[in-house]
Write an enzyme that holds these catalytic residues in place. Structure first.
Site, PDB file in Angstrom:
ATOM      1  N   LYS A 266       1.044  -1.341   0.165  1.00 33.31           N
ATOM      2  CA  LYS A 266       0.063   0.039   0.121  1.00 33.31           C
ATOM      3  C   LYS A 266       0.856   1.393   0.109  1.00 33.31           C
ATOM      4  O   LYS A 266       0.522   2.233  -0.447  1.00 33.31           O
ATOM      5  CB  LYS A 266      -0.958  -0.102   1.307  1.00 33.31           C
ATOM      6  CG  LYS A 266      -2.063  -1.033   1.021  1.00 33.31           C
ATOM      7  CD  LYS A 266      -3.043  -0.827   2.159  1.00 33.31           C
ATOM      8  CE  LYS A 266      -4.165  -1.903   1.769  1.00 33.31           C
ATOM      9  NZ  LYS A 266      -4.791  -2.446   3.053  1.00 33.31           N
ATOM     10  N   ARG A 267       2.078   0.854   0.264  1.00 33.99           N
ATOM     11  CA  ARG A 267       3.068   2.311   0.798  1.00 33.99           C
ATOM     12  C   ARG A 267       3.244   2.743  -0.875  1.00 33.99           C
ATOM     13  O   ARG A 267       3.739   3.860  -1.087  1.00 33.99           O
ATOM     14  CB  ARG A 267       4.347   1.897   1.201  1.00 33.99           C
ATOM     15  CG  ARG A 267       4.238   2.235   2.616  1.00 33.99           C
ATOM     16  CD  ARG A 267       5.263   1.524   3.389  1.00 33.99           C
ATOM     17  NE  ARG A 267       5.104   0.207   3.747  1.00 33.99           N
ATOM     18  CZ  ARG A 267       6.058  -0.618   3.409  1.00 33.99           C
ATOM     19  NH1 ARG A 267       7.293  -0.427   3.063  1.00 33.99           N
ATOM     20  NH2 ARG A 267       5.680  -2.070   3.578  1.00 33.99           N
TER      21      ARG A 267
END
Ligand code: GLU
Length: 499
Positions: A266-267
């Protein structure tokens, strides 16, 4: 295992947020297999971890699946008023509504001495874990509560002590076949006596997933490879419950990788389906792109419709190595899908994005009618990667006040007089085309005939004064979209400036 059973696949997300692209990939594979075999695609909600639930997540998951073109045959769904509903004969399809079912099977395992109560406090378990860590041993419950007598158990329960139920892992070796990763064998001694029922009376994922897949007659389980290490625990539960012969097939999918060949996280920006929808990618493009992160069609074909993906899907085409999530490829795939769209379809899908644009909000009414926008789309269609790009490069279509820098409208070393004459010449050609004959072919044909071998001299100033831009589509396309009146107005306006 009976291969003739109905193909029933399930997508079983936990409602903890938006549908992630990895989730969409799982759902798509479930869907392809079910559709291809005239089976059923089921949506089940796995909400046994009540602490992680997110309000409204189920609705959004269903919406994202539907946006992707996935039709839910059974289980949780939304009706046309967007209310959550449930259909099918194997419900409830939300795990938190199935607690009595799980309790029954936990009791069965307890009665058959295949499970046991555990009263260990979290402090004790923490200590145990730490000492195992120090001794470089794998973390595993030490079976402290395995041999409690019935009386001891009753006493503790009566005294209100908190307990969980653990599965008693038998001795031996557990072997199973994964459809992608092949045969896997694990020594049972390394498998923890997993908790199957938590102190809040909820089952753990491991128990619930086995009970539900069995009772819902699931034939194939597609899920991320991170669940592969849990599968031996599930196999042991199938065996303990006497369901071994009705086990589903396991199909674990390799991780989706980033450009550095690491697991996509998700980063790294948007990974939710909703984010991609908001960015203006057509659903068909996302589906095409995501589907092929898991399997390889083994042909040269790169652009697939949903039906083609279904027809060509085969578990044997699935890869052990993860597909790389390459946004450039997504853009390219998306462009191909937009190219294939009809103008009506493109209009319907792109209009909501166009309406959000500041340049569009302030555009005059005559730039906002359907016929006009469809002409813009016709001109832009082959160059669009996303719906959000409509009009972005060609804002001159959406204003009647374009700015022209006179310095920029001369072809090579043409003088002011030459440029002016060229514009007068274009004006005359366009004046002679009637409104009824104002077609792209006519405009192009007449202007090219007039230009002869001096295309630049005629067309460069024309294009520049119609747009006020250094770069744009051809003057024919622009004049066609703008219409006769506006085109001539723009030419005349420039001529006045040349005086
Ligand atoms: N609820 C699990 C998840 O969200 C499902 C895993 C499975 O399909 O068994 O990943």
């Amino acid at each position: 295992m009976n291969d003739k059973r109905e193909i029933r696949t399930r997508f079983a997300p936990s409602p903890t947020g938006e549908l992630h692209i990895g989730g969409l990939r799982t759902a798509l594979n479930d869907y392809f297999l079910a559709r291809k075999n005239k089976g059923k695609f089921i949506l089940r909600i796995e909400d046994t971890d009540q602490k992680r639930l997110v309000e409204g997540a189920v609705e959004r998951l269903v919406q994202s699946l539907k946006w992707g073109g996935i039709r839910i045959d059974e289980g949780i769904n939304l009706d046309n008023k967007n209310n959550l509903i449930e259909t099918g004969d194997y419900g409830p399809y939300t795990q938190s509504k199935r607690l009595t079912i799980y309790k029954k099977y936990v009791q069965q395992l307890l009665d058959e001495d295949k499970a046991y109560y555990c009263f260990c406090s979290s402090e004790r378990l923490d200590k145990l874990r730490k000492s195992q860590q120090q001794a470089k041993q794998p973390p595993k419950y030490d079976r402290c509560c395995l041999d409690l007598s019935k009386e001891e158990i009753h006493q503790k329960i009566d005294a209100g002590e908190k307990y969980v139920v653990r599965f008693k892992v038998p001795e031996g070796i557990t072997t199973f076949k994964d459809e992608v990763f092949g045969k896997i064998s694990v020594k049972n001694e390394i498998i923890d006596d997993q908790i199957i029922m938590k102190s809040d009376g909820f089952p753990t994922y491991h128990l619930a997933v086995v009970v539900d897949d069995y009772l819902m007659k699931i034939s194939h389980i597609f899920r991320g490879v991170e669940w592969l290490p849990s599968t031996p625990k599930h196999i042991l539960l199938y065996q303990a419950l006497g369901w071994e012969r009705k086990m589903p097939k396991f199909v674990h999918m390799a991780n989706i990788l980033n450009a550095n060949k690491k697991k996509l996280s998700k980063r790294e920006g948007s990974v939710s389906v909703e984010d991609f929808r908001k960015q203006g990618y057509p659903a068909e493009a996302i589906v095409n792109f995501i589907a092929l992160l898991g399997w390889n069609p083994k042909t040269e074909q790169e652009i697939f419709s949903m039906q083609e993906l279904i027809d060509q899907f085969d578990i044997s085409k699935m890869n052990r190595a993860g597909g790389v999530f390459d946004l450039k490829r997504l853009d390219w795939i998306s462009m191909q899908h937009i190219k294939k769209m009809s103008i009506d379809d493109l209009y319907e899908k792109a209009l909501p994005f166009l309406r959000e644009k500041d340049f569009y909000k302030i555009a005059p009414a005559d730039c906002k009618n359907e016929a006009y926008i469809k002409k813009v789309l016709f001109v832009e269609k082959d160059r669009l990667e996303k719906f959000t790009q409509v009009g972005e490069e060609n804002k001159f279509f959406f204003t009647n006040n374009i700015e022209i820098d006179i310095e920029d409208i001369h072809w090579k070393n043409s003088s002011i007089t030459e440029t002016k004459n060229s514009l007068l010449q274009s004006e005359k050609v366009l004046e002679n085309i009637t409104e009824d004959d104002w077609t792209l072919e006519n405009i192009e044909g007449k202007l090219l005939a007039e230009a002869g071998d001096k295309r630049g001299d005629l067309l460069f100033p024309l294009r520049a004064v119609l747009t006020g831009e250094k770069k744009s589509p051809s003057p024919f396309e622009i004049a066609w979209v703008l219409g006769k009146e506006k085109s001539i107005e723009r030419i005349q306006f420039a001529i006045t400036k040349l005086k």
